[in-house]
Design a protein around this motif. Structure first.
Motif, short mmCIF file in Angstrom:
data_model
loop_
_atom_site.label_atom_id
_atom_site.label_comp_id
_atom_site.label_asym_id
_atom_site.label_seq_id
_atom_site.Cartn_x
_atom_site.Cartn_y
_atom_site.Cartn_z
N UNK A 182 -9.37 13.02 10.46
CA UNK A 182 -8.26 12.73 9.56
C UNK A 182 -8.79 12.33 8.19
N UNK A 183 -7.98 12.57 7.16
CA UNK A 183 -8.29 12.12 5.81
C UNK A 183 -7.20 11.15 5.39
N UNK A 184 -7.61 9.98 4.95
CA UNK A 184 -6.68 8.94 4.50
C UNK A 184 -6.78 8.81 2.99
N UNK A 185 -5.64 8.89 2.31
CA UNK A 185 -5.55 8.62 0.87
C UNK A 185 -4.74 7.34 0.73
N UNK A 186 -5.32 6.35 0.07
CA UNK A 186 -4.67 5.03 -0.01
C UNK A 186 -4.82 4.44 -1.41
N UNK A 187 -3.79 3.71 -1.83
CA UNK A 187 -3.83 2.95 -3.08
C UNK A 187 -2.89 1.76 -2.92
N UNK A 188 -2.98 0.84 -3.85
CA UNK A 188 -1.98 -0.22 -3.89
C UNK A 188 -0.67 0.41 -4.36
N UNK A 245 -10.10 7.78 -1.07
CA UNK A 245 -10.05 8.77 0.00
C UNK A 245 -11.12 8.42 1.02
N UNK A 246 -10.70 8.36 2.29
CA UNK A 246 -11.61 8.01 3.37
C UNK A 246 -11.36 8.94 4.54
N UNK A 247 -12.42 9.33 5.23
CA UNK A 247 -12.27 10.17 6.42
C UNK A 247 -12.58 9.36 7.66
N UNK A 248 -11.84 9.65 8.73
CA UNK A 248 -12.08 8.97 10.00
C UNK A 248 -11.77 9.92 11.14
N UNK A 249 -12.27 9.57 12.33
CA UNK A 249 -12.03 10.37 13.53
C UNK A 249 -11.42 9.51 14.61
N UNK A 250 -10.62 10.16 15.44
CA UNK A 250 -10.10 9.53 16.66
C UNK A 250 -10.69 10.31 17.82
N UNK A 298 0.82 -1.21 0.00
CA UNK A 298 0.00 0.00 0.00
C UNK A 298 0.85 1.25 0.00
N UNK A 299 0.33 2.29 -0.64
CA UNK A 299 0.77 3.67 -0.46
C UNK A 299 -0.35 4.32 0.32
#
Length: 128
Positions: free
Chosen positions: A103-109, A118-123, A47-48
């Protein structure tokens, strides 16, 4: 999302985490080409990814991790799928816990030609 050979689907376990939770995500790859094909990675990195806080500061990224120098190949037959998944403990990632917030997560293989998700999440605080 798709290209000529594969269809990609991002999976995130949930959108809200506590400090001591395990953060998990995955990308499902499905061969839609009608013929066998390969997914190749030039190292142990699959993953990146990069997560940024609400101010745009990098909270964590795949650049901070070390990977083996081993070529990885996954052959997928027509109509076959494979799930690539990743997880880590939020309290111990890179020996520094993350602050509460969005937070915003950007992910790819890892590699060229793979779509970004692109996915958003909270802590949240432990008591919430």
């Amino acid at each position: 999302k798709r290209n000529k050979t594969f269809e990609f689907r991002f999976i995130s376990e949930k959108n809200t985490y506590r400090f001591d939770d395990v953060f998990r995500f995955a990308i499902d790859v499905h061969n839609i080409s009608g013929k066998p094909d390969m997914i190749r990675f030039s190292s142990g990195q699959v993953f990146e990814f990069k997560a940024t806080d609400a101010k745009g500061n990098t909270a964590f990224s795949s650049q901070e991790l070390m990977y083996t120098m081993a070529l990885q190949m996954f052959e997928l037959a027509p109509d076959q799928s494979h799930r690539f998944d990743f997880q880590f403990n939020l309290a111990h990632f890179m020996n520094a816990p993350l602050n509460s917030g969005r937070y915003t997560l950007v992910v790819s293989l890892a590699g060229q030609g793979f779509p970004e998700f692109i996915s958003e999440f909270s802590i949240v605080e432990k008591g919430q």
